[in-house]
Design an enzyme around this catalytic site. Structure first.
Site, PDB file in Angstrom:
ATOM      1  N   SER A 177       0.826  -1.201   0.000  1.00 40.05           N
ATOM      2  CA  SER A 177       0.000   0.000   0.000  1.00 40.05           C
ATOM      3  C   SER A 177       0.872   1.267   0.000  1.00 40.05           C
ATOM      4  CB  SER A 177      -0.954  -0.062   1.206  1.00 40.05           C
ATOM      5  OG  SER A 177      -1.967   0.891   1.082  1.00 40.05           O
ATOM      6  N   ASP A 342      -9.512  -5.389  -4.567  1.00 40.72           N
ATOM      7  CA  ASP A 342      -9.125  -4.180  -3.832  1.00 40.72           C
ATOM      8  C   ASP A 342      -9.969  -2.992  -4.305  1.00 40.72           C
ATOM      9  OD1 ASP A 342      -7.777  -1.968  -2.705  1.00 40.72           O
ATOM     10  OD2 ASP A 342      -5.826  -2.942  -2.904  1.00 40.72           O
ATOM     11  N   HIS A 375      -8.508  -4.686  -0.098  1.00 45.68           N
ATOM     12  CA  HIS A 375      -7.154  -4.142   0.047  1.00 45.68           C
ATOM     13  C   HIS A 375      -6.367  -4.900   1.107  1.00 45.68           C
ATOM     14  CE1 HIS A 375      -4.202  -0.953  -0.455  1.00 45.68           C
ATOM     15  NE2 HIS A 375      -4.185  -0.719   0.838  1.00 45.68           N
TER      16      HIS A 375
END
Lengths: 395, 395
Positions: A177, A342, A375
Site C-alpha cells: 500500500s 481491492d 485491500h
C-alpha cells in the site's frame, strides 16, 4: 461464503501458531535514529528528525543481505515478531517474515523504519516526527506549521538509517500500500541500491481518482470543531473526526465479502428496531465499525493523518512529472502483487505501473492476490503468494 | 480512454438534440398532493404530508397505461422534459422517456413523485415533507423530531397520489438506485398493482456493507459544528458537512475511468506545487469535486440527507425479516439493469435479488450496463439498454 469461513478459521489457527513460534524467537527491539537539519523534497528543512526502526535476522559481513520493508498508511515499522512476550499479536507481516518464511531471516537482515508523520504518534512503540513534535522555534507542537512531507522524504530518512548502519545497498525493498509507493520510489530515486522491488497492493502514482478519494479521509477531521485548524491540545483532540476518518478507511480497505460475513456474526438485519425508531440510533454493523475505529484512534493523531493523506496524494514514482518519467531510471526486477478485489488501490494502479515498466523493457512480473478481504488481502493474507515472493527474493 | 472520449462527445451531442426535442414538447408541470394523518411504517404518524408530482403522456380511459418512475437518492420527480423553455437540461431520464422512446409517452402515462425527506428541500421545483417542514406541534421546523421514514413510506405516499387520480394499478414501476428499492418494494407490498418491475443500478436490500457505507455520508454532517444536533436555522446550515457528504457521494457514484478522464481535462499531476507547499491547499481535482458539491448544496438540506441515508439503510424488499421473505409475494416480471463497474451498489446486489426471484420460480431477467461511469451509468447512460427496456415494457 463457505470459503470465507474456512479461510477465517485458518487465519485464526495461523495466528495462534505464529504466536507460538514468536515466543521462541528473540523479542524485537525498537531503536531510534536521530538526525538534524533534514532537507525535505519541498525545499524546506526540519531542524530535527527522529524515527524508530527495528530489524529481524542478522546483517552479514559485507552487509549485502538487507531487505527493507516499507509500511502502510496506518502501520509502523513493526512488521514481524513481538516486542513483549505478552503482546497479543506479532507484527503485521509475521506470516512472511521469519526463519524459513518467504522473507527468510536465516538469510536476510530485514529492517523497517517508522514513517515521518506516522499515524500512531502516541503509541509507545512508534518513534516519529510530525505535527505533534515540538517545533524548536516555538517550543510548542508544530501543528499545521509542520511542512508538507512526501513519500520521497520517507525514503530519504530510511536511507539515512541504513547508512548509519554502514549499509550501501539493498537486496530488496518490499512494501504494501503506502509502503509500495516508498518501494517503487526507492527503485526510481536510488536505482543502484535496489536490485529487487516488490509492490504489494500498490500504485505507481496517485491518479486523479486516488487523490480525490484520499481527501475524504481528511474531510471529517477538518469538520470536527475540536480540530481548530490543527491547533488542538493533546487533551482535547478532534477524536470524533479521527474516528469518522478511520471508519471510512477501514471500510474502504475491506470488501463486501468480508464485511457481510461480519454482518452475519452480528445477525445483521436492515430493519433493526432502534434505527427505525430513532434517527440518532445506529445499526449494529455501524456500531461495530465505530468501536473498532475508536479503539484504534486512542494512539493516533488527526493532524498526522492529514499529512499522510497529503504525502500519498502527491505521490508519483520518482517524484517527477509523470509515471513514465519516474520509471526510466529503475534498474530493479519488479514484482507487483495487487489484490483482485481491492477497492482502495484497485489492481489497475499496479497494472499501469507494471505495464509502464514492461513498455520501457524492464523485467517486471504481476500476480493478483485473491480472497475476499479487499485491500487488506495484502496485509492479512499475503502468505497466499509466499512461494512466489520467496522465489523472487532468492533468484 | 478513447471510448470514453467518444462516448462523452456522443452524450453531449445527445444532450443538445434532446434539448432540441424538449423545446417542441409541452412544458412539464409540477403538481402538489397533500394528505393528513399519514401512517408511517414505523407506527408513527405525520399530521400533514405534501409531495410534488409530475407526469408525461396521457392517462388512457381505463387508466391502465401508468408507468411509475421512482427516483434516486439526490433526485426528484423530474425524470423528463423541462419546466421552462430556458431550463439548461431536461429531467434525468429524458433519454428514455418521451414519444417513441424506450418508455414511450405515446403509449404510457408516465408519473413520478418527489420522495419524502427529498434532498433538494429548497428547490423551487421540489415539494417534500421532512425535517425542514413546520412541525404543527411547535410551529418550528421538525429537525430531528421528524420521525424516521422508510422506502415503504415513499411507496405509500406514491400510492395515495395514484389513487387520487383514480388509478388502481400500474403497467410498470421503474426506478434507479434508491428508486430501485421503491420499485421492488412496490412489487412486494402491492403485488396486484405491479405486473412489471425494472430495477436499475439497484438492490433488493441494504446489506451490512451498504448500511455501513451509507453511514459515511451522514458522518460529515454530524461533525459540522453548525449542525447543532439538527437544530440549525435556515440562515446558518451545516453547509461544510453537507458539501463533504456530497463530495463523497459524487465520487462513489463514479468510477476511476470517468474520474481520470476529468483529471486529464484539468491537466492533473500528483506533484502540484500548491499542495506540496501548503497543507491547507488542495489539488485541482479536489477543488473540482468540491465546487460541484458546493453548487449542488445550495438547494439541499443536511438533515434531509440523514433521513434519506436512514431510509436506505433500513431497506429490505417487502420490509420483512429477509430478502427471501420479501420476494415471496412478488407477481411482477422483473428486469435488473445494474452497472458492471458500479462501486456504490455493486452488481452483486441486483444479482442476489434476481437470483432469489429465480430461485422462487419467478420470471426475472438480468443484464449489466457497461461503460466507465460507475453507478451513474444507470442515470446518465441508461439509453444503452433502451431496446431491452422498451421490449420489456411492451411485451
Amino acid at each position: 461464503m463457505n470459503f470465507s469461513v474456512i479461510r477465517g478459521l485458518v487465519a485464526l489457527i495461523c495466528l495462534f501458531s505464529v504466536a507460538g513460534h514468536a515466543n521462541e524467537l528473540p523479542l524485537v527491539e525498537k531503536h531510534t535514529y536521530t538526525t538534524t537539519d533534514f532537507a525535505l523534497f519541498s525545499g524546506k528543512r526540519l531542524a530535527e528528525v527522529k524515527v524508530g526502526w527495528e530489524s529481524y535476522g542478522t546483517l552479514n559481513a559485507d552487509k549485502s543481505n538487507v531487505v527493507l520493508i516499507t509500511h502502510y498508511f496506518s502501520g509502523s515499522s513493526h512488521a514481524a515478531g513481538k516486542y513483549r512476550t505478552e503482546d497479543p499479536s506479532p507484527g503485521y507481516w509475521d506470516a512472511i517474515i521469519g526463519p524459513d518464511k518467504a522473507i527468510d531471516t536465516n538469510k536476510f537482515f530485514v529492517i523497517s523504519v517508522d514513517s515521518l508523520v506516522n499515524l500512531s504518534a502516541y503509541s509507545p512503540d512508534v518513534v516519529t516526527t510530525g505535527p505533534t513534535s515540538i517545533n524548536p522555534a516555538t517550543q510548542k507542537p508544530y501543528g499545521l506549521d509542520f511542512p508538507v512531507v512526501t513519500i520521497r522524504d520517507f525514503v530519504n530518512i530510511q536511507k539515512q538509517v541504513l547508512e548509519s548502519l554502514g549499509i550501501t545497498g539493498l537486496h530488496a525493498v518490499v512494501g504494501p500500500s503506502m509502503g509500495s509507493m516508498q518501494a517503487i520510489d526507492w527503485a526510481s530515486a536510488y536505482p543502484s541500491w535496489v536490485p529487487r522491488m516488490v509492490s504489494v497492493i500498490g500504485a505507481g502514482q496517485s491518479d486523479a481518482w486516488t487523490t480525490a478519494a484520499l481527501e475524504h479521509w481528511a474531510l471529517p477531521i477538518k469538520l470536527d470543531p475540536q480540530w481548530q485548524h490543527g491547533n488542538y491540545s493533546k487533551a482535547k483532540p478532534p477524536t470524533e473526526g479521527l474516528v469518522a476518518a478511520l471508519m471510512l478507511i477501514t471500510q474502504q480497505a475491506l470488501h463486501p465479502g468480508f464485511f457481510n460475513q461480519q454482518g452475519n456474526t452480528l445477525n445483521y438485519r436492515p430493519l433493526e428496531d432502534a434505527p427505525l425508531q430513532d434517527i440518532t440510533a445506529n445499526h449494529s454493523i455501524v456500531t461495530w465499525l465505530e468501536k473498532r475505529a475508536r479503539a484504534r484512534a486512542s494512539e493516533m493523531d488527526a493532524n498526522h493523518l492529514l499529512y499522510l493523506v497529503r504525502a500519498c496524494q502527491l505521490f508519483v514514482t520518482g517524484h517527477q512529472a509523470s509515471l513514465a518519467q519516474g520509471i526510466e531510471s529503475i534498474q530493479a526486477k519488479t514484482l507487483f502483487l495487487p489484490a483482485s478485489n481491492d477497492l482502495l488501490l484497485m489492481p489497475y494502479l499496479a497494472k499501469n505501473a507494471h505495464e509502464a515498466l514492461r513498455h520501457a523493457q524492464k523485467d517486471s512480473d504481476y500476480i493478483e492476490l485473491t480472497g475476499d478481504l479487499g485491500h487488506l488481502e495484502g496485509v492479512l493474507d499475503i502468505q497466499e503468494q509466499r512461494h512466489k515472493l520467496k522465489a523472487f527474493l532468492e533468484k
